[in-house]
Design a protein around this motif. Structure first.
Motif, PDB file in Angstrom:
ATOM      1  N   GLU A 278      -1.084  -2.893   6.569  1.00 24.87           N
ATOM      2  CA  GLU A 278      -0.488  -3.278   7.841  1.00 24.87           C
ATOM      3  C   GLU A 278      -1.013  -2.354   8.937  1.00 24.87           C
ATOM      4  OE1 GLU A 278       1.372  -5.792  10.062  1.00 24.87           O
ATOM      5  OE2 GLU A 278       1.992  -5.904   7.963  1.00 24.87           O
ATOM      6  N   PRO A 279      -1.634  -2.894   9.990  1.00 24.68           N
ATOM      7  CA  PRO A 279      -2.127  -2.028  11.069  1.00 24.68           C
ATOM      8  C   PRO A 279      -0.974  -1.492  11.911  1.00 24.68           C
ATOM      9  CG  PRO A 279      -2.472  -4.328  11.626  1.00 24.68           C
ATOM     10  CD  PRO A 279      -1.945  -4.314  10.219  1.00 24.68           C
ATOM     11  N   THR A 280      -1.238  -0.428  12.640  1.00 23.23           N
ATOM     12  CA  THR A 280      -0.210   0.159  13.503  1.00 23.23           C
ATOM     13  C   THR A 280       0.240  -0.819  14.563  1.00 23.23           C
ATOM     14  OG1 THR A 280      -1.214   2.336  13.155  1.00 23.23           O
ATOM     15  CG2 THR A 280       0.327   2.113  15.001  1.00 23.23           C
TER      16      THR A 280
ATOM     17  N   LEU B 237      -6.702 -10.915   6.069  1.00 23.05           N
ATOM     18  CA  LEU B 237      -6.719 -10.336   7.404  1.00 23.05           C
ATOM     19  C   LEU B 237      -5.789  -9.124   7.452  1.00 23.05           C
ATOM     20  CD1 LEU B 237      -6.558 -13.639   9.496  1.00 23.05           C
ATOM     21  CD2 LEU B 237      -8.568 -12.175   9.140  1.00 23.05           C
ATOM     22  N   PRO B 238      -5.929  -8.253   8.466  1.00 23.66           N
ATOM     23  CA  PRO B 238      -5.079  -7.060   8.544  1.00 23.66           C
ATOM     24  C   PRO B 238      -3.592  -7.399   8.495  1.00 23.66           C
ATOM     25  CG  PRO B 238      -6.859  -6.937  10.149  1.00 23.66           C
ATOM     26  CD  PRO B 238      -6.918  -8.314   9.547  1.00 23.66           C
ATOM     27  N   GLY B 239      -2.877  -6.767   7.554  1.00 29.01           N
ATOM     28  CA  GLY B 239      -1.445  -6.988   7.432  1.00 29.01           C
ATOM     29  C   GLY B 239      -1.056  -8.179   6.585  1.00 29.01           C
ATOM     30  N   TYR B 240      -2.021  -8.802   5.929  1.00 27.61           N
ATOM     31  CA  TYR B 240      -1.753  -9.957   5.064  1.00 27.61           C
ATOM     32  C   TYR B 240      -2.303  -9.683   3.674  1.00 27.61           C
ATOM     33  CZ  TYR B 240      -0.815 -12.605   9.362  1.00 27.61           C
ATOM     34  OH  TYR B 240      -0.306 -13.053  10.553  1.00 27.61           O
ATOM     35  N   GLY B 241      -1.696 -10.332   2.663  1.00 27.39           N
ATOM     36  CA  GLY B 241      -2.195 -10.144   1.308  1.00 27.39           C
ATOM     37  C   GLY B 241      -2.173  -8.684   0.912  1.00 27.39           C
ATOM     38  N   ASP B 242      -3.312  -8.175   0.460  1.00 22.59           N
ATOM     39  CA  ASP B 242      -3.420  -6.775   0.053  1.00 22.59           C
ATOM     40  C   ASP B 242      -3.951  -5.875   1.156  1.00 22.59           C
ATOM     41  OD1 ASP B 242      -2.536  -7.204  -2.606  1.00 22.59           O
ATOM     42  OD2 ASP B 242      -4.508  -8.009  -3.137  1.00 22.59           O
TER      43      ASP B 242
ATOM     44  N   ASN C  92       6.706  -7.614   9.882  1.00 21.76           N
ATOM     45  CA  ASN C  92       6.094  -7.811  11.191  1.00 21.76           C
ATOM     46  C   ASN C  92       5.666  -9.259  11.426  1.00 21.76           C
ATOM     47  OD1 ASN C  92       6.232  -5.058  12.056  1.00 21.76           O
ATOM     48  ND2 ASN C  92       4.550  -4.605  10.652  1.00 21.76           N
ATOM     49  N   LEU C  93       6.190 -10.182  10.621  1.00 19.27           N
ATOM     50  CA  LEU C  93       5.782 -11.577  10.738  1.00 19.27           C
ATOM     51  C   LEU C  93       6.103 -12.148  12.122  1.00 19.27           C
ATOM     52  CD1 LEU C  93       4.387 -13.690   9.029  1.00 19.27           C
ATOM     53  CD2 LEU C  93       6.620 -14.480   8.244  1.00 19.27           C
ATOM     54  N   ARG C  94       7.186 -11.678  12.727  1.00 19.43           N
ATOM     55  CA  ARG C  94       7.541 -12.160  14.062  1.00 19.43           C
ATOM     56  C   ARG C  94       6.472 -11.796  15.082  1.00 19.43           C
ATOM     57  NH1 ARG C  94      13.258 -10.942  17.247  1.00 19.43           N
ATOM     58  NH2 ARG C  94      12.786 -12.160  19.110  1.00 19.43           N
ATOM     59  N   ARG C  95       5.977 -10.563  15.008  1.00 21.98           N
ATOM     60  CA  ARG C  95       4.914 -10.148  15.931  1.00 21.98           C
ATOM     61  C   ARG C  95       3.624 -10.920  15.666  1.00 21.98           C
ATOM     62  NH1 ARG C  95       4.314  -3.763  16.151  1.00 21.98           N
ATOM     63  NH2 ARG C  95       4.001  -4.097  13.935  1.00 21.98           N
TER      64      ARG C  95
END
Length: 233
Positions: free
Chosen positions: A54-56, A46-51, A152-155
């Motif tokens: 990271e989305p804006t 998913l966006p921002g995970y793995g490869d 960005n894990l908190r968000r």
């Protein structure tokens, strides 16, 4: 998103895998090996995970569900077997409810978020308890993927916790298999039973001796029951 395809492209069945928070498609390695001889198996980042970049802005669960549905239509293989683990169950549930034409069957492994215990600290405490004494394989792979998930894990946690899956379950029309590890602290039995009861056409399966990260530890038991369930008309 990033999508990795494995298995039999000539098969009529397509299985698409969606990971949980802090994870990525690599956690499904064992499950893919159990399924790739009889289906085309697609594991997503998913966006921002793995490869995946990271989305804006951190997307909501609903937005990620729309992205998954757009990919499934792009894949062009008709309705798929859509499987989610942990936070991934929220994404695939929304996908099935918002885009029913894309989902043939739904699989929810360790469904979150327990509506009775939604606070972030409570969730982290439960996860810590669940991981205590887990196998080194689970701990090492999980730690690596959490680092890859970024700052960005908190968000991302906030997006997960603000979503209300209990409001969506009743809108799922696809046959659904709901899976829980016997000793899963993150998904208590009371919440698991509530999820099963809320989905109109669902079946429960409990993996004996397993915890929240049952698919990472060993996917064999879940894969065997999944194959039995898929073989039914």
């Amino acid at each position: 998103m990033v999508a990795e395809r494995r298995g039999d492209a000539a098969s009529a069945r397509t299985v698409v895998l969606v990971h949980g928070i802090g994870m990525g498609r690599k956690v499904f390695g064992d499950l893919v090996q159990h399924l790739d001889e009889e289906a085309l198996v697609v594991a997503l980042d998913l966006p921002g995970y793995g490869d995946a970049p990271e989305p804006t802005r951190t997307p909501t669960i609903e937005r990620m569900a729309d992205l998954v549905a757009a990919y499934l239509r792009h894949l062009g293989r008709g309705p798929v077997v859509l499987l989610g683990h942990s936070m991934g169950t929220q994404v695939v549930t929304e996908t099935a409810a918002r885009h029913p034409d894309t989902v043939d069957r739904l699989v929810l492994v360790a469904p979150t978020v327990d509506r009775h215990h939604r606070r972030a600290l409570r969730r982290l405490w439960r996860l810590g308890r669940d991981l205590w004494g887990e196998s080194p394989k689970v701990l090492m792979l999980g730690a690596r993927e959490y680092v890859r998930a970024g700052l960005n894990l908190r968000r991302k946690m906030r997006a997960m916790l603000t979503h209300r899956p209990e409001a969506v379950y009743g809108g799922v029309s696809a046959p659904t298999l709901v899976v829980r590890g016997e000793f899963d602290v993150v998904v208590p039995r009371e919440w698991f039973d509530e999820v099963v009861g809320a989905i109109p056409n669902s079946r429960a399966f409990v993996v004996e001796g397993h915890r929240h990260e049952t698919l990472i530890r060993t996917a064999g038991p879940t894969a065997r029951d999944l194959r039995r369930w898929l073989s039914e008309k």
